[in-house]
Design a protein around this motif. Structure first.
Motif, mmCIF file in Angstrom:
data_model
loop_
_atom_site.group_PDB
_atom_site.id
_atom_site.type_symbol
_atom_site.label_atom_id
_atom_site.label_comp_id
_atom_site.label_asym_id
_atom_site.label_seq_id
_atom_site.Cartn_x
_atom_site.Cartn_y
_atom_site.Cartn_z
ATOM 1 N N THR A 287 48.823 -25.612 -3.657
ATOM 2 C CA THR A 287 48.322 -24.637 -4.063
ATOM 3 C C THR A 287 48.673 -24.525 -5.515
ATOM 4 N N ILE A 288 47.905 -23.996 -5.960
ATOM 5 C CA ILE A 288 48.138 -23.474 -7.487
ATOM 6 C C ILE A 288 48.833 -21.840 -7.755
ATOM 7 N N SER A 289 48.818 -21.223 -7.339
ATOM 8 C CA SER A 289 49.487 -19.384 -7.039
ATOM 9 C C SER A 289 48.401 -18.814 -6.000
ATOM 10 N N HIS A 290 49.500 -17.846 -5.591
ATOM 11 C CA HIS A 290 48.376 -16.676 -4.677
ATOM 12 C C HIS A 290 47.816 -16.304 -5.658
ATOM 13 N N ASP A 291 46.700 -15.040 -5.275
ATOM 14 C CA ASP A 291 46.854 -13.946 -6.241
ATOM 15 C C ASP A 291 47.017 -13.213 -7.275
ATOM 16 N N LYS A 292 46.626 -13.433 -8.424
ATOM 17 C CA LYS A 292 47.955 -12.952 -9.329
ATOM 18 C C LYS A 292 47.424 -11.339 -9.459
ATOM 19 N N LEU A 293 46.038 -11.540 -9.885
ATOM 20 C CA LEU A 293 45.258 -10.142 -10.354
ATOM 21 C C LEU A 293 45.956 -8.938 -9.158
ATOM 22 N N ASN A 294 46.002 -9.582 -7.774
ATOM 23 C CA ASN A 294 46.132 -8.892 -6.551
ATOM 24 C C ASN A 294 47.912 -8.401 -6.683
ATOM 25 N N GLN A 295 48.861 -8.974 -7.187
ATOM 26 C CA GLN A 295 49.765 -8.746 -6.911
ATOM 27 C C GLN A 295 50.295 -7.721 -8.796
ATOM 28 N N LEU A 296 48.677 -8.068 -10.048
ATOM 29 C CA LEU A 296 49.033 -6.890 -10.228
ATOM 30 C C LEU A 296 48.743 -5.656 -10.483
ATOM 31 N N ARG A 297 47.715 -5.660 -9.302
ATOM 32 C CA ARG A 297 47.069 -4.005 -9.163
ATOM 33 C C ARG A 297 48.078 -3.522 -8.556
ATOM 34 N N HIS A 298 48.880 -4.271 -7.767
ATOM 35 C CA HIS A 298 50.133 -3.322 -6.929
ATOM 36 C C HIS A 298 51.474 -2.663 -7.919
ATOM 37 N N VAL A 299 51.727 -3.718 -9.193
ATOM 38 C CA VAL A 299 52.371 -3.395 -9.961
ATOM 39 C C VAL A 299 52.500 -1.987 -10.612
ATOM 40 N N GLN A 300 50.540 -1.952 -10.825
ATOM 41 C CA GLN A 300 50.226 -1.242 -11.684
ATOM 42 C C GLN A 300 50.255 0.112 -10.477
ATOM 43 N N PHE A 301 49.879 0.435 -9.752
ATOM 44 C CA PHE A 301 49.497 0.810 -8.849
ATOM 45 C C PHE A 301 50.703 1.845 -8.131
ATOM 46 N N PHE A 302 51.688 0.951 -7.729
ATOM 47 C CA PHE A 302 52.759 1.533 -7.816
ATOM 48 C C PHE A 302 53.665 2.231 -8.870
ATOM 49 N N GLY A 303 54.267 1.364 -9.170
ATOM 50 C CA GLY A 303 54.808 1.253 -10.982
ATOM 51 C C GLY A 303 56.411 0.657 -10.566
ATOM 52 N N THR A 304 57.028 1.907 -9.679
ATOM 53 C CA THR A 304 58.506 1.600 -9.103
ATOM 54 C C THR A 304 58.832 2.247 -7.474
ATOM 55 N N PRO A 305 59.276 1.353 -6.672
ATOM 56 C CA PRO A 305 60.582 1.516 -5.259
ATOM 57 C C PRO A 305 59.782 3.164 -5.212
ATOM 58 N N GLU A 306 60.398 4.335 -6.231
ATOM 59 C CA GLU A 306 60.149 5.262 -5.757
ATOM 60 C C GLU A 306 59.034 6.202 -5.421
ATOM 61 N N LYS A 307 57.886 5.276 -5.802
ATOM 62 C CA LYS A 307 56.393 6.018 -5.990
ATOM 63 C C LYS A 307 56.247 5.511 -4.495
ATOM 64 N N ILE A 308 56.303 3.270 -5.101
ATOM 65 C CA ILE A 308 56.478 3.528 -2.672
ATOM 66 C C ILE A 308 56.867 3.901 -2.027
ATOM 67 N N LEU A 309 58.000 4.786 -1.895
ATOM 68 C CA LEU A 309 58.070 5.136 -0.735
ATOM 69 C C LEU A 309 57.995 6.942 -0.780
ATOM 70 N N ILE A 310 57.436 7.623 -1.806
ATOM 71 C CA ILE A 310 56.415 8.174 -2.319
ATOM 72 C C ILE A 310 54.999 8.607 -1.271
ATOM 73 N N HIS A 311 54.286 7.105 -1.371
ATOM 74 C CA HIS A 311 53.214 6.822 -0.138
ATOM 75 C C HIS A 311 53.090 6.398 1.174
ATOM 76 N N MET A 312 54.516 6.359 1.202
ATOM 77 C CA MET A 312 55.074 6.105 2.916
ATOM 78 C C MET A 312 55.685 7.016 3.385
ATOM 79 N N GLN A 313 55.406 8.154 2.591
ATOM 80 C CA GLN A 313 55.611 9.882 2.906
ATOM 81 C C GLN A 313 54.156 9.860 3.770
ATOM 82 N N LYS A 314 53.384 10.101 2.938
ATOM 83 C CA LYS A 314 52.169 10.519 3.108
ATOM 84 C C LYS A 314 51.389 9.491 4.182
#
Length: 430
Positions: A287-314
């Motif tokens: 492959t040339i690469s996996h879906d970079k736009l989806n990777q970017l979406r996840h970065v912009q959605f979460f922003g930080t590891p701390e926000k991922i953990l808040i999401h996990m609490q929900k």
């Protein structure tokens, strides 16, 4: 609750008749309740809907346009985000598509086709009438076993204890058999028992003597941040392997399948620098690469590891009542009579492991299915689908509503008792 074993045959027969009447009433309701797989429920998926409105910009921090070709290893921002979350250097991570299972299969296939670290390809063993073997802690994840079956790998079950695989058994096997090339591990909140590996087990896996120079640990940390009742720490396997003098021993897998969208998340494989270089060499032809736009979406959605953990609490807040229902129903319906059934009490993850009386799992699942409750097939948690005791059933509480789950558990407990009485009275269907 009096143990059913203590009842006379006459009382057991009367009870069996009463339970069958109750069972037929449940059948007449025409229910269709599915607990066969650990799927996130709609309210869990709803927490990630803003992902579909991203990205705000497609330009990465270094000026690269994520809409175009390139960046096989995955965008730096995404590798950094999940690296910081998991405590892994970003340059030791490759981002994949929506499924870590895909990365696991590909990695295993690469080992068969090309070998690793200068060792012979695993497929070469077939040319001399030998078989690659893999250790499989049981009960375990059926899709791991499916990969082995597809590639013709002989699976060797090993006992899964309260703190991880039985390391006495594991060490004895791997030090004497060069054909044993690896072990599957789900180190936190394992599927289905909810076992969490101790520091001692992680250190032994990293340092143990193996007959095969190319022995590999497939470390599927699928539930590494899926804490429901209690957060459990996990020793870093990659660092442990490096300190033990086996830096290339482990492949580490992770994904957001049960964090954001199972069908549109991101996954990763982490490994030593040598392994990463080797894997990228193989992937560059794929492959040339996996879906970079989806990777970017996840970065912009979460922003930080701390926000991922808040999401996990929900997510945990949504899952906890469902686990409570299953455990409460089992306690109320079966209580302390371990001759009928026993079950795990996980601190997180996605499943509860139920052990019914030996020889009763298939019958219990069959009865539940005929009453409208679909469960994972009995034996699925064992290689080749063969549970030697016919006792283990995986309960997946996540997808049904709380009301549906309560109904399903009432039926399941009814079926457990019917199957057990058939065993005691010797009138199991042939």
């Amino acid at each position: 609750m009096t143990s059913l074993r203590a009842l006379s045959k006459e009382k057991l027969t009367d009870l069996q008749s009463a339970l069958w009447n109750e069972y037929r009433q449940e059948q007449a309701k025409g229910l269709h309740l599915n607990m066969s797989r650990g799927k996130p429920a709609p309210d869990q998926l709803d927490l990630s809907m803003d992902l579909l409105r991203l990205p705000d910009s497609c330009i990465l921090e270094d000026g690269t346009d994520a809409r175009n070709y390139g960046i096989l290893q995955g965008i730096p921002e995404c590798r950094k985000l999940f690296g910081n979350l998991l405590g892994i250097p970003a340059d030791q991570i490759i981002m994949g598509g929506n499924a870590s299972l895909n990365l696991m299969f590909d990695t295993m296939a690469f080992l068969f086709l090309f070998g690793t670290g200068g060792n012979r390809p695993w497929a070469d063993y077939r040319t001399v009438g030998r078989t690659v073997r893999f250790l499989c802690p049981v009960p375990g994840y059926d899709r791991h076993f499916r990969i082995c079956e597809k590639l013709g790998i002989e699976m060797i079950p090993v006992r899964l204890l309260e703190d991880g695989p039985d390391m006495n058994q594991v060490k004895e096997l791997v030090k004497n058999d060069e054909q044993i090339k690896g072990i599957w591990c789900v180190p936190l909140h394992s599927n289905p028992q909810g076992v969490c590996y101790s520091d001692a087990v992680v250190e032994e896996l990293a340092s143990m003597e193996t007959a095969a120079d190319d022995f590999r640990i497939f470390w599927d940390n699928a539930y590494g941040i899926h804490h429901i009742y209690e957060e459990v720490p996990l020793k870093d396997i990659l660092t442990a392997c490096e300190k033990a003098g086996h830096p290339n021993r482990c492949y580490y897998f992770f994904s957001t399948s049960k964090i954001t969208f199972p069908g549109a998340g991101v996954s990763l494989i982490a490994a030593s620098p040598d392994n990463i270089k080797e894997l990228l060499g193989h992937m560059s032809a794929q492959t040339i690469s996996h879906d970079k736009l989806n990777q970017l979406r996840h970065v912009q959605f979460f922003g930080t590891p701390e926000k991922i953990l808040i999401h996990m609490q929900k997510l945990a807040d949504l899952l906890r009542p469902k686990f409570d229902i299953v455990l409460q129903k089992l306690e109320e319906g079966i209580g302390q009579d371990s001759s009928i059934a026993s079950w795990s009490r996980p601190k997180g993850g996605y499943f509860i492991s139920l052990n019914v009386s030996d020889g009763c799992a298939k019958r219990t699942v069959e009865l539940a299915g005929q009453a409208g409750v679909t469960l994972t097939a009995a034996g699925a948690s064992y290689p080749y689908g063969k549970d030697p005791d016919d006792s283990n059933i995986r309960i997946a509480p996540s997808y049904p509503s709380e009301e549906e789950l309560a109904q399903a558990m009432d039926i399941l407990i009814l079926c457990i008792k019917i199957a057990y009485l058939e065993k005691l009275l010797g009138n199991q269907p042939k």
